[in-house]
Write an enzyme that holds these catalytic residues in place. Structure first.
Site, PDB file in Angstrom:
ATOM      1  NE  ARG A 266       3.152  11.978  -8.398  1.00  0.00           N
ATOM      2  CZ  ARG A 266       2.834  10.694  -8.392  1.00  0.00           C
ATOM      3  NH1 ARG A 266       2.430  10.120  -7.273  1.00  0.00           N
ATOM      4  NH2 ARG A 266       2.924   9.973  -9.498  1.00  0.00           N
ATOM      5  NE  ARG A 281       3.616  11.759   2.462  1.00  0.00           N
ATOM      6  CZ  ARG A 281       2.768  11.031   1.739  1.00  0.00           C
ATOM      7  NH1 ARG A 281       2.364  11.472   0.573  1.00  0.00           N
ATOM      8  NH2 ARG A 281       2.336   9.871   2.172  1.00  0.00           N
ATOM      9  CD  GLU A 353       1.909   3.671  -3.936  1.00  0.00           C
ATOM     10  OE1 GLU A 353       1.814   4.075  -5.102  1.00  0.00           O
ATOM     11  OE2 GLU A 353       1.243   4.138  -2.987  1.00  0.00           O
ATOM     12  CB  SER A 356       0.208   2.533  -8.439  1.00  0.00           C
ATOM     13  OG  SER A 356       0.120   2.721  -7.052  1.00  0.00           O
TER      14      SER A 356
END
Length: 431
Positions: A266, A281, A353, A356
């Site tokens: 990503r 990240r 997180e 999901s």
């Protein structure tokens, strides 16, 4: 992709959905869509009328020629003009249909009634209170970067040298621990939770991204290899869901449940300055993904199953976590309902997180044309698709290293992983 028939019938509901998602500025798209749809119907009717006229007159011309009463030249000239008019309308119709499709591709999914209204992540609701496991950290806690460097198991500097920031390197026992984590999760999902394992490609074509909703809305987030027109996958959800693109699934085989490991890529465009240290990240990370194809009436039951399957991993690892129900302003554009599972970082003193779990209903299946024929019905229906991270390893590794550290600066290996690692502790003398 939304069903345009439902928008025709209940435009006010979809406008309300946009407002609930904090996307009031998108409201004109609904009005534009309905206007284009009306124009499309008018063009279709005019084109059909002209084609009917052409067919009728063509028969008259044939009768005239057959009877020998004339050449029908005047009618032929008239029909030439009609044919040109039909060609112009069909060309315009093609452009209008393309505009309609582009709007439908850009509109977000509808929301399940249980999704709370909110503006941002601050309004997400705690679905499951923090689940704690006993980890006595009554000493100065090191963060995952400090542990990774002192134990020589993570090397972000060399990863940056080889590729760039956000591309980590696992070294020695760190690499083995990562591999153990992936293998444990795959084994758990396939042996205990009923998933079939898939090892998908890490590159996909644009049609695959379109099928799962990453294209065109999130085009700036994916890495593109221009020469081959292929894209690095942001998640295994993309190749797995598209395995059945354009297919009519056998009703007797539903639900289909797949689990897959993949590297994920990503660009994280626009994310600079947000928790960029170490694994917080990254541009490349590892993930085990769960994907389900279900009948519509079973999809919300399946969503709870996926969430429970992800939680089972954390319970086995004894990693503290909590579950959030995402609000309307934080949920992804593709999902109708979503849970986030967050792991606790003792060093960061916050939840991160790690998973999901989402239901997309028929939003992806409509884009990818994945259908089934229900028992007793002649008309096919779209399946519902769901996915969940089971789990992403990067932030999970943050929590694991920090929770399992010892006062001596070593890291104990969770019991369930020792079968895979063949060692029970990573020490300062790690290779």
């Amino acid at each position: 992709m939304l069903d345009i028939n439902l928008i025709r019938q209940q435009p006010e509901e979809f406008i309300a959905m946009l407002h609930k998602r904090q996307l009031a500025s998108e409201e004109p798209k609904i009005n534009e869509l309905l206007s284009l749809d009306k124009h499309r119907k008018e063009l279709v009717q005019r084109s059909d009328d002209q084609k009917a006229l052409r067919n009728k007159v063509s028969k008259e011309i044939a009768e005239i020629k057959k009877s020998g009463t004339g050449s029908g030249e005047e009618l032929i000239l008239q029909m030439k003009s009609v044919s040109e008019d039909i060609a112009r309308m069909d060309s315009l119709l093609g452009r209008v249909e393309e505009d309609i499709e582009n709007i439908l591709l850009a509109l977000p999914n509808k929301l399940h009634p249980s999704v709370p209204t909110g503006r941002s992540a601050e309004d997400n609701q705690i679905f499951k209170e923090p689940v704690s496991f006993i980890h006595h950290l009554d000493f100065p806690v090191k963060n995952h970067l400090e542990l990774g460097k002192s134990l020589r198991i993570l090397d972000f500097e060399r990863g940056a040298k080889v590729c760039g920031a956000g591309f980590p390197v696992y070294m020695g026992k760190g690499a083995r621990l990562e591999r153990a984590l992936i293998n444990f999760m795959l084994d758990c999902h396939t042996e205990n939770h009923g998933y079939s394992e898939v090892f998908p490609p890490f590159f996909v074509n644009q049609e695959s991204l379109r099928g799962t909703g990453q294209w065109p809305k999130f085009a700036d987030q994916v890495y593109h290899m221009e020469e081959d027109d292929l894209y690095a996958i942001p998640t295994a959800e993309v190749p797995i869901t598209n395995l059945h693109r354009g297919e009519m699934l056998d009703n007797k085989t539903l639900p289909l449940s797949y689990a897959a490991y993949s590297a994920c890529f990503r660009r994280e465009a626009g994310s600079y300055g947000k928790d960029t240290r170490g694994f917080l990240r990254v541009h490349q990370f590892n993930k085990v993904e769960m994907v389900k194809f279900t009948r519509p009436e079973k999809s919300y039951e399946a969503l709870e199953q996926i969430r429970e399957n992800a939680e089972a991993i954390l319970t086995a690892l004894k990693i503290p976590y909590r579950v959030l129900l995402l609000c309307s302003g934080d949920i992804s554009a593709n999902a109708t309902k979503c849970y986030d599972i967050e792991v606790w970082s003792p060093a960061e003193q916050k939840y991160l997180e790690a998973s999901s779990c989402s239901n997309f209903e028929d939003y992806q299946a409509r884009r990818a044309n994945i259908r089934f024929k229900p028992d007793g019905k002649s008309k096919p229906e779209f399946v519902h698709t769901l996915n969940g991270s089971g789990l992403a390893t990067s932030r999970l590794m943050v929590s694991l290293l920090e929770h399992y550290q010892t006062p001596e600066g070593n890291v104990r290996v969770p019991d369930v992983l020792q079968h895979y690692t063949r060692f029970d502790e990573i020490t300062q003398a790690a290779d």
